[in-house]
Design a protein around this motif. Structure first.
Motif, PDB file in Angstrom:
ATOM      1  N   SER A   1      54.250 -13.549  -0.320  1.00  0.00           N
ATOM      2  CA  SER A   1      53.593 -13.191  -1.586  1.00  0.00           C
ATOM      3  C   SER A   1      52.427 -12.239  -1.400  1.00  0.00           C
ATOM      4  O   SER A   1      51.554 -12.167  -2.262  1.00  0.00           O
ATOM      5  CB  SER A   1      53.116 -14.471  -2.288  1.00  0.00           C
TER       6      SER A   1
ATOM      7  N   ALA B   1      51.058  -9.954  -4.312  1.00  0.00           N
ATOM      8  CA  ALA B   1      51.546 -10.490  -5.582  1.00  0.00           C
ATOM      9  C   ALA B   1      50.389 -11.044  -6.404  1.00  0.00           C
ATOM     10  O   ALA B   1      49.303 -11.321  -5.883  1.00  0.00           O
ATOM     11  CB  ALA B   1      52.585 -11.578  -5.337  1.00  0.00           C
TER      12      ALA B   1
ATOM     13  N   HIS C   1      48.905 -14.105  -7.911  1.00  0.00           N
ATOM     14  CA  HIS C   1      49.024 -15.548  -7.731  1.00  0.00           C
ATOM     15  C   HIS C   1      48.589 -16.277  -9.001  1.00  0.00           C
ATOM     16  O   HIS C   1      47.502 -16.036  -9.519  1.00  0.00           O
ATOM     17  CB  HIS C   1      48.182 -16.010  -6.538  1.00  0.00           C
TER      18      HIS C   1
ATOM     19  N   TYR D   1      53.797 -17.227  -8.023  1.00  0.00           N
ATOM     20  CA  TYR D   1      53.287 -15.870  -7.947  1.00  0.00           C
ATOM     21  C   TYR D   1      54.277 -14.917  -8.610  1.00  0.00           C
ATOM     22  O   TYR D   1      55.459 -15.241  -8.802  1.00  0.00           O
ATOM     23  CB  TYR D   1      53.012 -15.448  -6.506  1.00  0.00           C
TER      24      TYR D   1
ATOM     25  N   SER E   1      55.543 -10.815  -8.532  1.00  0.00           N
ATOM     26  CA  SER E   1      55.563  -9.449  -7.997  1.00  0.00           C
ATOM     27  C   SER E   1      56.761  -8.773  -8.655  1.00  0.00           C
ATOM     28  O   SER E   1      56.844  -8.733  -9.881  1.00  0.00           O
ATOM     29  CB  SER E   1      55.653  -9.468  -6.469  1.00  0.00           C
TER      30      SER E   1
END
Length: 288
Positions: A248, A251, A253, A263, A265
């Motif tokens: 992650s 990303a 969170h 998370y 993305s």
């Protein structure tokens, strides 16, 4: 007694003069038949040309695509508000359309996990982004803020808190004739199931097949959520943040505890512990 009529004796009507009561019955029968024909013609024209005026005029097979599109609109409206994912559809049979006819209710939904607990803020943003003809609005009730909207074809849309930091958005048909039944959108393509399987190997592997839900997005793409559940936890109980943080980087969170790790993305990943297992979802959501 010329021209006199004997008391108690009715003069004959003659063969060409039907009794008044019989003539009245003939007119009543003719009017009834004409009215029945007129009603049949009007009903046929209404069924052919008029939009439905009650929910029971659209069966589940016809209402299902409306629900699917509504879920895509909800996902697009909520997609950047947290970690959003599709939830499995629920088809409940056995409701009563009439005292003599059974039906079924289809409910599909979107769950959004929030970085904070601003449920009303998310619901208002979703309401503002939904199509204007849905007449979406948010009201504060005794149960907290509630979003309500009309997706058309008698499909009701609602949104409300589903627990701390969670919002559930749903589209519901109400009780309908089953017709040919509901067919979920095809979830073909995409790598969500493979990603879910790969991530869950860190927690002992998936127990059972990966389930994939899909919905059409307003822009013509397809949203998908793959759901996999692990076998009971290993004795070493791998940490959710410690195991998933390497995937992650960069990303957004939403949550990073050992009970819930989420998370966003290019995909949205949510892992949560429940009953000694890890339930993991990987989603590609609709973009606004």
């Amino acid at each position: 007694m010329n021209g006199a009529v004997q008391a108690g004796y009715a003069p004959p009507t003659g063969p060409d003069r039907p009794a008044p009561g019989r003539r009245w019955l003939r007119w009543l029968l003719a009017a009834t038949v004409a009215w029945a024909v007129l009603l049949a013609v009007l009903t046929w024209v209404s069924v052919r040309d008029d939009p439905p005026t009650v929910r029971e005029q659209r069966n589940l097979a016809e209402a299902g695509p409306v629900v699917d599109r509504a879920v895509g609109e909800l996902l697009a409206a909520a997609g950047d508000g947290g970690a959003a994912r599709l939830v499995p559809d629920a088809l409940r049979r056995g409701c009563r359309i009439t005292p003599f006819a059974d039906g079924a209710t289809l409910t599909r939904g979107v769950e959004v996990l929030l970085a904070d607990d601003d449920v009303r803020g998310l619901l208002q943003r979703v309401a503002d982004r939904l199509p204007a003809e849905w007449r979406a609005g948010v009201r504060v009730t005794g149960e907290g803020p509630v979003l309500r909207a009309d997706a058309g074809e008698f499909v009701a849309v609602q949104g409300r808190s589903a627990g701390p930091g969670r919002v559930r958005l749903t589209a519901d048909t109400g009780c309908r004739p089953i017709g040919a039944g509901y067919r979920a959108p095809t979830a073909g393509g995409g790598s969500e199931a493979e990603t879910a399987t790969e991530l869950l190997r860190r927690f002992g592997g998936a127990e059972g097949p990966v389930q994939v839900s899909a919905a059409p997005c307003p822009d013509g793409t397809t949203a998908r959520t793959a759901t996999a559940v692990s076998a009971p936890s290993r004795p070493d109980r791998p940490s959710l943040p410690g195991t998933l943080s390497q995937f992650s980087d960069g990303a957004l969170h939403v949550s990073a505890t050992d009970e819930l790790y989420a998370y966003r993305s290019s995909s949205t990943v949510v892992a949560e512990r429940a009953d000694g297992r890890v339930r993991l979802t990987v989603s590609t959501v609709c973009r606004r």
